[in-house]
Write a protein that holds these residues in place. Structure first.
Motif, PDB file in Angstrom:
ATOM      1  N   UNK A 225      -4.255  53.992   8.450  1.00 15.86           N
ATOM      2  CA  UNK A 225      -2.797  54.035   8.444  1.00 15.86           C
ATOM      3  C   UNK A 225      -2.231  52.677   8.062  1.00 15.86           C
TER       4      UNK A 225
ATOM      5  N   UNK B  65      -1.378  55.895   3.816  1.00 13.54           N
ATOM      6  CA  UNK B  65      -2.722  55.528   4.218  1.00 13.54           C
ATOM      7  C   UNK B  65      -3.448  54.930   3.014  1.00 13.54           C
TER       8      UNK B  65
ATOM      9  N   UNK C  90       3.986  58.972   6.285  1.00 16.45           N
ATOM     10  CA  UNK C  90       3.000  57.910   6.463  1.00 16.45           C
ATOM     11  C   UNK C  90       2.334  57.581   5.127  1.00 16.45           C
TER      12      UNK C  90
ATOM     13  N   UNK D 285      -9.387  57.373   6.026  1.00 16.23           N
ATOM     14  CA  UNK D 285      -8.108  56.729   5.698  1.00 16.23           C
ATOM     15  C   UNK D 285      -7.631  55.843   6.848  1.00 16.23           C
TER      16      UNK D 285
END
Lengths: 113, 112
Positions: free
Chosen positions: B45, B35, B33, B43
């Protein structure tokens, strides 16, 4: 979707007192939630993994008696900083586990005077 | 040593320039991922990449997952001041989907 709230957003407390921070997943259920601490201009430092209905798993070096974690339901985890000291002042962030990703709360700024 | 090495650590550029941020590891991840975090906030996404070689685009942001699922890159085209923030990559363990390895972060400052 996938909204996580955190309360309070800011808290100032006196040395020796305890502070509770709540983390809620608003529109989904989260079996697993995480608690992080973040120092200025640094990445996230995982403190513990919280699983609903069971004891939290703490990372090495994190005192479980000082940072009490409770994950009483699929939408709520709490972090209690006990007997807070000025060195506990920090930005605390929780997250809730989705299908593949973590969704983070907005963070709590704790200042211990 | 971190399992996921992120570079550069700091980047200060002018509005309109392009940039690339890298996350590298010797380990294979099940997914990765990206962020973005702004000061005083959690954070947010941006994207999840799962398949080796996968490329995902989000407006001016292009994310790529390496063929071997060990590395990833984030490319921003024509950066804007609103892109300013801390960019974090996170790799997910092959063996425990609840185990995330975060990079050290890239602090991006886009000057108008």
């Amino acid at each position: 979707g996938a909204v996580v709230s955190q309360h309070p957003s800011r808290v100032i407390c006196k040395s020796g007192t305890s502070v509770k921070i709540e983390c809620r997943s608003l529109d989904f259920q989260a079996t697993t939630m995480f608690w992080y601490r973040q120092f200025p201009k640094q990445s996230l430092m995982l403190m513990a993994t919280s699983n609903e209905g069971s004891k939290a798993t703490y990372e090495q070096g994190v005192e479980k008696d000082k940072f009490l974690i409770n994950h009483a339901s699929l939408t709520l985890s709490t972090l209690t900083v006990t007997s807070a000291h000025p060195e506990d002042s920090s930005f605390y962030i929780c997250s809730a586990m989705g299908a593949y990703e973590q969704y983070f709360g907005p963070g709590t700024r704790l200042t211990v005077t | 040593t971190q399992l996921l090495e992120q570079s550069p650590q700091f980047l200060s550029i002018q509005e309109g320039e392009n940039l690339t941020v890298y996350c590298n590891s010797s380990s294979v991840f099940s997914s990765l991922q990206w962020y973005r975090q702004e000061p005083g906030e959690g954070p947010v996404l941006l994207v999840t990449v799962v398949t080796g070689g996968e490329v995902k685009k989000l407006k001016r942001l292009t994310f790529q997952f390496g063929d071997a699922r060990k590395d990833s890159s984030l490319h921003i085209t024509a950066a804007q001041p609103g892109d300013t923030g801390l960019y974090l990559c996170a790799g997910v363990s092959l063996y425990n989907f609840n185990k995330f390895y975060f990079g050290s972060g890239t602090k991006l400052n886009v000057k108008p």
